[in-house]
Scaffold this motif. Structure first.
Motif, PDB file in Angstrom:
ATOM      1  N   SER A 115       0.815  -1.218   0.000  1.00  0.00           N
ATOM      2  CA  SER A 115       0.000   0.000   0.000  1.00  0.00           C
ATOM      3  C   SER A 115       0.851   1.273   0.000  1.00  0.00           C
ATOM      4  CB  SER A 115      -0.941   0.010   1.207  1.00  0.00           C
ATOM      5  OG  SER A 115      -0.186   0.023   2.411  1.00  0.00           O
ATOM      6  N   TYR A 116       2.143   1.151   0.268  1.00  0.00           N
ATOM      7  CA  TYR A 116       3.026   2.321   0.348  1.00  0.00           C
ATOM      8  C   TYR A 116       3.375   2.874  -1.032  1.00  0.00           C
ATOM      9  CZ  TYR A 116       7.277   5.020   1.331  1.00  0.00           C
ATOM     10  OH  TYR A 116       8.221   6.007   1.408  1.00  0.00           O
ATOM     11  N   TYR A 117       3.700   2.018  -1.957  1.00  0.00           N
ATOM     12  CA  TYR A 117       4.246   2.473  -3.236  1.00  0.00           C
ATOM     13  C   TYR A 117       3.272   3.216  -4.151  1.00  0.00           C
ATOM     14  CZ  TYR A 117       8.451   0.207  -1.728  1.00  0.00           C
ATOM     15  OH  TYR A 117       9.562  -0.116  -1.013  1.00  0.00           O
ATOM     16  N   PRO A 118       1.983   2.869  -4.193  1.00  0.00           N
ATOM     17  CA  PRO A 118       1.078   3.682  -5.014  1.00  0.00           C
ATOM     18  C   PRO A 118       1.058   5.162  -4.608  1.00  0.00           C
ATOM     19  CG  PRO A 118       0.059   1.589  -4.522  1.00  0.00           C
ATOM     20  CD  PRO A 118       1.322   1.673  -3.688  1.00  0.00           C
ATOM     21  N   ALA A 119       1.250   5.446  -3.324  1.00  0.00           N
ATOM     22  CA  ALA A 119       1.274   6.834  -2.853  1.00  0.00           C
ATOM     23  C   ALA A 119       2.491   7.584  -3.387  1.00  0.00           C
ATOM     24  CB  ALA A 119       1.263   6.879  -1.330  1.00  0.00           C
ATOM     25  N   LEU A 120       3.503   6.846  -3.856  1.00  0.00           N
ATOM     26  CA  LEU A 120       4.701   7.470  -4.421  1.00  0.00           C
ATOM     27  C   LEU A 120       4.646   7.534  -5.947  1.00  0.00           C
ATOM     28  CD1 LEU A 120       7.521   5.850  -2.234  1.00  0.00           C
ATOM     29  CD2 LEU A 120       6.222   7.950  -1.830  1.00  0.00           C
ATOM     30  N   GLY A 121       3.515   7.112  -6.527  1.00  0.00           N
ATOM     31  CA  GLY A 121       3.363   7.189  -7.974  1.00  0.00           C
ATOM     32  C   GLY A 121       3.619   5.884  -8.709  1.00  0.00           C
ATOM     33  N   PHE A 122       3.908   4.811  -7.979  1.00  0.00           N
ATOM     34  CA  PHE A 122       4.115   3.519  -8.633  1.00  0.00           C
ATOM     35  C   PHE A 122       2.770   2.904  -9.005  1.00  0.00           C
ATOM     36  CE2 PHE A 122       8.088   3.985  -6.370  1.00  0.00           C
ATOM     37  CZ  PHE A 122       9.023   3.342  -7.176  1.00  0.00           C
ATOM     38  N   GLN A 123       2.751   2.204 -10.144  1.00  0.00           N
ATOM     39  CA  GLN A 123       1.561   1.487 -10.584  1.00  0.00           C
ATOM     40  C   GLN A 123       1.815  -0.010 -10.433  1.00  0.00           C
ATOM     41  OE1 GLN A 123       1.033   2.728 -14.627  1.00  0.00           O
ATOM     42  NE2 GLN A 123       0.455   4.797 -14.063  1.00  0.00           N
ATOM     43  N   LEU A 124       0.807  -0.748  -9.993  1.00  0.00           N
ATOM     44  CA  LEU A 124       0.917  -2.187  -9.851  1.00  0.00           C
ATOM     45  C   LEU A 124       1.075  -2.819 -11.233  1.00  0.00           C
ATOM     46  CD1 LEU A 124       0.792  -4.616  -7.917  1.00  0.00           C
ATOM     47  CD2 LEU A 124      -1.691  -4.626  -8.253  1.00  0.00           C
ATOM     48  N   ALA A 125       2.060  -3.683 -11.385  1.00  0.00           N
ATOM     49  CA  ALA A 125       2.295  -4.372 -12.656  1.00  0.00           C
ATOM     50  C   ALA A 125       1.806  -5.812 -12.528  1.00  0.00           C
ATOM     51  CB  ALA A 125       3.775  -4.351 -13.001  1.00  0.00           C
ATOM     52  N   ASP A 126       1.123  -6.276 -13.546  1.00  0.00           N
ATOM     53  CA  ASP A 126       0.634  -7.657 -13.513  1.00  0.00           C
ATOM     54  C   ASP A 126       1.381  -8.532 -14.520  1.00  0.00           C
ATOM     55  OD1 ASP A 126      -0.387  -6.600 -15.827  1.00  0.00           O
ATOM     56  OD2 ASP A 126      -2.462  -7.146 -15.436  1.00  0.00           O
ATOM     57  N   ASN A 127       2.508  -8.032 -15.013  1.00  0.00           N
ATOM     58  CA  ASN A 127       3.242  -8.764 -16.041  1.00  0.00           C
ATOM     59  C   ASN A 127       4.693  -9.004 -15.649  1.00  0.00           C
ATOM     60  OD1 ASN A 127       3.950  -6.089 -16.183  1.00  0.00           O
ATOM     61  ND2 ASN A 127       4.096  -6.028 -18.395  1.00  0.00           N
ATOM     62  N   ALA A 128       4.929  -9.317 -14.401  1.00  0.00           N
ATOM     63  CA  ALA A 128       6.295  -9.532 -13.923  1.00  0.00           C
ATOM     64  C   ALA A 128       6.494 -11.007 -13.572  1.00  0.00           C
ATOM     65  CB  ALA A 128       6.567  -8.665 -12.702  1.00  0.00           C
ATOM     66  N   PHE A 129       7.729 -11.440 -13.694  1.00  0.00           N
ATOM     67  CA  PHE A 129       8.108 -12.803 -13.334  1.00  0.00           C
ATOM     68  C   PHE A 129       9.395 -12.745 -12.528  1.00  0.00           C
ATOM     69  CE2 PHE A 129       5.720 -13.051 -17.224  1.00  0.00           C
ATOM     70  CZ  PHE A 129       4.838 -14.095 -16.984  1.00  0.00           C
ATOM     71  N   VAL A 130       9.622 -13.780 -11.725  1.00  0.00           N
ATOM     72  CA  VAL A 130      10.828 -13.816 -10.912  1.00  0.00           C
ATOM     73  C   VAL A 130      11.269 -15.268 -10.724  1.00  0.00           C
ATOM     74  CG1 VAL A 130       9.536 -13.829  -8.724  1.00  0.00           C
ATOM     75  CG2 VAL A 130      11.880 -12.988  -8.762  1.00  0.00           C
TER      76      VAL A 130
END
Length: 135
Positions: A115-130
């Motif tokens: 919940s912290y990062y959206p407040a800094l302008g980050f958008q949730l990505a649904d296309n990442a792999f690890v």
């Protein structure tokens, strides 16, 4: 607590003991008992920013970047005693200022920081792999 004067440094050498202390006090999990590994982590990153109060390291941002297309924000940590003062935001903003508008800023968030990062302008990505590390 009065608002402390925070000094920000770019590419300032960091002692692995201080880094491990900030990680431990920030709440994020890193291999802090393995100081040689911490030293390697900070030995050759592309971009390191740090936050200091009265000569004590209280926050850090470590990124890997090609300075042209992408930047991976690998570590963002602020000592719990200094959280809520805008230090994390300032470290991210300074990172963005250094990499510029042509470079995407990417990170993997800890579950309790989602919940912290959206407040800094980050958008949730649904296309990442690890591929997860084994240790």
């Amino acid at each position: 607590m009065t608002t402390p004067l925070v000094e920000y440094r770019h590419e300032h050498p960091l002692d692995p003991v201080d880094v491990a202390r900030v990680f431990d006090r920030s709440g994020i999990k890193r291999p802090t008992q393995d100081l040689p590994r911490i030293a390697r982590m900070f030995g050759a990153p592309s971009l390191v920013l740090s936050a200091w109060v009265e000569g004590q390291l209280v926050g850090l941002a470590r990124s890997l970047t090609d300075q042209a297309y992408c930047c991976y924000l690998s570590d963002l940590a602020v000592d719990k005693d200094y959280q809520g003062l805008g230090i994390g935001r300032a470290l991210v903003e300074r990172t963005q200022a250094l990499i510029g508008d042509e470079v995407s800023l990417i990170l993997l968030a800890a579950p309790n920081a989602m919940s912290y990062y959206p407040a800094l302008g980050f958008q949730l990505a649904d296309n990442a792999f690890v591929v997860r590390r084994k240790r």
